[in-house]
Design a protein around this motif. Structure first.
Motif, short mmCIF file in Angstrom:
data_model
loop_
_atom_site.label_atom_id
_atom_site.label_comp_id
_atom_site.label_asym_id
_atom_site.label_seq_id
_atom_site.Cartn_x
_atom_site.Cartn_y
_atom_site.Cartn_z
N LEU A 217 -26.22 18.49 30.55
CA LEU A 217 -25.02 17.89 29.97
C LEU A 217 -24.23 17.11 31.02
CD1 LEU A 217 -23.76 20.73 27.60
CD2 LEU A 217 -24.78 18.55 26.96
N GLN A 218 -24.23 17.59 32.26
CA GLN A 218 -23.52 16.88 33.31
C GLN A 218 -24.07 15.46 33.47
OE1 GLN A 218 -20.81 17.97 34.78
NE2 GLN A 218 -20.92 19.96 33.80
N PHE A 219 -25.39 15.32 33.44
CA PHE A 219 -25.99 13.99 33.60
C PHE A 219 -25.90 13.19 32.31
CE2 PHE A 219 -28.01 16.52 36.96
CZ PHE A 219 -27.69 15.73 38.05
N LEU A 220 -25.83 13.87 31.18
CA LEU A 220 -25.66 13.17 29.91
C LEU A 220 -24.33 12.43 29.89
CD1 LEU A 220 -26.67 12.57 27.07
CD2 LEU A 220 -25.61 14.71 26.31
N THR A 221 -23.31 12.97 30.56
CA THR A 221 -22.02 12.29 30.65
C THR A 221 -22.16 10.94 31.33
OG1 THR A 221 -20.90 14.44 30.80
CG2 THR A 221 -19.65 12.50 31.48
N ALA A 222 -22.99 10.87 32.37
CA ALA A 222 -23.22 9.59 33.05
C ALA A 222 -23.92 8.60 32.12
CB ALA A 222 -24.05 9.82 34.32
N VAL A 223 -24.83 9.09 31.30
CA VAL A 223 -25.51 8.23 30.33
C VAL A 223 -24.51 7.70 29.30
CG1 VAL A 223 -27.30 8.13 28.56
CG2 VAL A 223 -27.71 9.43 30.66
N ILE A 224 -23.64 8.57 28.83
CA ILE A 224 -22.62 8.15 27.87
C ILE A 224 -21.73 7.07 28.47
CG2 ILE A 224 -20.56 8.92 26.61
CD1 ILE A 224 -21.93 11.62 26.27
N ALA A 225 -21.42 7.20 29.77
CA ALA A 225 -20.54 6.24 30.43
C ALA A 225 -21.13 4.84 30.47
CB ALA A 225 -20.23 6.71 31.85
N VAL A 226 -22.44 4.72 30.33
CA VAL A 226 -23.08 3.41 30.30
C VAL A 226 -22.69 2.64 29.05
CG1 VAL A 226 -25.31 2.21 30.20
CG2 VAL A 226 -25.01 4.18 31.73
N PHE A 227 -22.42 3.35 27.97
CA PHE A 227 -22.23 2.71 26.66
C PHE A 227 -20.77 2.62 26.23
CE2 PHE A 227 -26.49 4.46 26.78
CZ PHE A 227 -27.27 3.41 26.32
N VAL A 228 -19.88 3.41 26.83
CA VAL A 228 -18.48 3.40 26.40
C VAL A 228 -17.69 2.40 27.22
CG1 VAL A 228 -18.61 5.80 25.65
CG2 VAL A 228 -17.87 5.27 27.99
N PRO A 229 -16.49 2.01 26.76
CA PRO A 229 -15.65 1.10 27.55
C PRO A 229 -15.34 1.68 28.93
CG PRO A 229 -14.83 1.27 25.30
CD PRO A 229 -15.91 2.30 25.44
N LEU A 230 -15.04 0.78 29.85
CA LEU A 230 -14.75 1.20 31.22
C LEU A 230 -13.59 2.18 31.27
CD1 LEU A 230 -15.23 0.97 34.26
CD2 LEU A 230 -13.83 -1.12 34.26
N ALA A 231 -12.60 2.00 30.41
CA ALA A 231 -11.47 2.93 30.38
C ALA A 231 -11.94 4.34 30.07
CB ALA A 231 -10.44 2.47 29.33
N ALA A 232 -12.86 4.48 29.10
CA ALA A 232 -13.40 5.79 28.76
C ALA A 232 -14.26 6.34 29.89
CB ALA A 232 -14.21 5.71 27.47
N ALA A 233 -14.99 5.46 30.59
CA ALA A 233 -15.80 5.91 31.72
C ALA A 233 -14.92 6.46 32.83
CB ALA A 233 -16.66 4.76 32.23
N LEU A 234 -13.77 5.81 33.08
CA LEU A 234 -12.83 6.34 34.07
C LEU A 234 -12.32 7.71 33.65
CD1 LEU A 234 -10.68 3.18 34.91
CD2 LEU A 234 -12.25 4.38 36.45
N TYR A 235 -12.02 7.85 32.37
CA TYR A 235 -11.58 9.14 31.84
C TYR A 235 -12.65 10.21 32.06
CZ TYR A 235 -10.96 12.75 28.30
OH TYR A 235 -10.88 13.95 27.65
N LEU A 236 -13.90 9.86 31.78
CA LEU A 236 -14.99 10.82 31.96
C LEU A 236 -15.14 11.20 33.43
CD1 LEU A 236 -17.67 9.31 29.55
CD2 LEU A 236 -16.26 11.35 29.17
#
Length: 263
Positions: A217-236
Motif C-alpha cells: 500500500l505504501q508504494f501504491l500511494t506513489a502510483v496514485i500520485a502519478v494520476f492525481v493533480p499535483l496538489a493531491a500528490a503534495l497532500y499524499l
C-alpha cells in the motif's frame, strides 16, 4: 451521484476551500508564487496534528488486539463447535479488558470524513459550482491541477514539470520504502518464532501477511500520485511522511507485544 454537489457537503467544501485560499493569501508575502502549495502542506499538517488523538487511540487498540490474540485464538479453538458460547466468551473477554471488537475500527471511521473532505479540495475541478482556484495556482511553474499521467497523455510535459513530479512522487516512494523497512517483521527476544503450522492462531499467521500488505500500500500511494493533480500528490507526500513519523513515535510510546502462543 456526485456527493460533492449535495448541498451540505458542497457548503462544507466551499468553506474549506475559502479557508485554504485564505491561508495561501497569508503565505504569499513569505513564499511568493508557491503560496498555494505551501498552504496545501500547512493545512495537511494541521489536519494530521488534529488527528493525533485518533492515531493514539488506534495504536492502543492495536496493542490490545495483539495482547488478546492468543486468548481469542484459544477461545475460538475450544468453542469452535458452539458459536453462541464462543460469542459470549469473546464478549466477556472484551468486557473484562475494557475494550470492544470495534475499538480499532472506530478511529478510522472518525477520521475518514475529515480526510476525505480535505482530499476532495485537491482533486475536484469545481467546488460548490465554481472553479477550484487552488488547482489554478502553480508550484515552480507547474499548475497544481496538472498530473504527471495527464501531462504525458496530452504531450504537454516539460522538463521542469517532470523534475517537480519526479521529486514529489519519488519522495512518496522513498517514504514508502522507509516505512516498509521500519515496520517489517522483526524477531523479538524471548518470543516464539512465526508459526508455519496451519493450526496456529490466525491472528499470528496473518500478521506477516498484514505487514506485507502495508508495504504494498505504501508504494501504491506513489502510483496514485502519478494520476492525481499535483496538489493531491503534495497532500499524499505530507500525509505518508507524517504517518511514518507518527507511527515511529507511537511505536516507542506503545512498544509492540509479542505474546506467547497458547498451548
Amino acid at each position: 451521484m456526485d456527493l460533492s454537489a449535495f448541498p451540505p457537503i458542497a457548503a462544507l467544501l466551499d468553506g474549506a476551500h475559502a479557508l485554504l485560499m485564505g491561508v495561501a493569501a497569508l503565505l504569499e508575502p513569505l513564499v511568493g508564487a508557491g503560496s498555494a502549495a505551501a498552504a496545501v502542506v500547512l493545512v495537511t499538517l494541521l489536519v494530521r496534528a488534529a488527528l493525533i488523538p485518533v492515531g493514539v487511540s488506534q495504536a492502543k487498540a492495536e496493542r490490545t488486539r495483539a495482547r488478546l490474540a492468543p486468548r481469542i485464538a484459544d477461545l475460538r479453538r475450544r468453542h469452535a463447535n458452539d458459536p453462541e458460547r464462543l460469542q459470549r466468551e469473546l464478549l466477556g473477554l472484551y468486557s473484562a479488558e475494557g475494550t470492544s471488537p470495534m475499538a480499532g475500527c472506530l478511529p478510522l471511521l472518525i477520521q475518514a470524513p475529515i480526510v476525505g473532505a480535505i482530499y476532495a479540495l485537491f482533486i475536484l475541478p469545481t467546488i460548490a459550482g465554481h472553479p477550484n482556484a487552488l488547482l489554478e495556482q502553480q508550484l515552480a511553474g507547474v499548475p497544481l491541477g496538472s498530473s504527471l499521467a495527464g501531462s504525458i497523455a496530452s504531450g504537454s510535459l516539460e522538463p521542469g514539470a517532470l523534475v517537480v513530479f519526479a521529486i514529489v512522487i519519488g519522495s512518496i516512494a522513498l517514504v514508502g520504502e522507509l516505512t516498509r523497512r521500519a515496520f517489517r517483521r522483526q524477531p523479538v527476544a524471548g518470543a516464539a518464532s512465526e508459526p508455519t503450522d496451519p493450526a496456529a492462531p490466525a491472528a499470528v499467521l496473518g500478521s506477516a501477511g498484514m505487514l506485507r500488505a502495508i508495504g504494498v500500500l505504501q508504494f501504491l500511494t506513489a502510483v496514485i500520485a502519478v494520476f492525481v493533480p499535483l496538489a493531491a500528490a503534495l497532500y499524499l507526500l505530507v500525509t505518508v511522511a507524517w504517518t511514518l513519523g507518527q507511527r515511529l513515535v507511537l511505536r516507542r510510546a506503545y512498544p509492540p507485544i509479542a505474546p506467547p502462543l497458547p498451548a
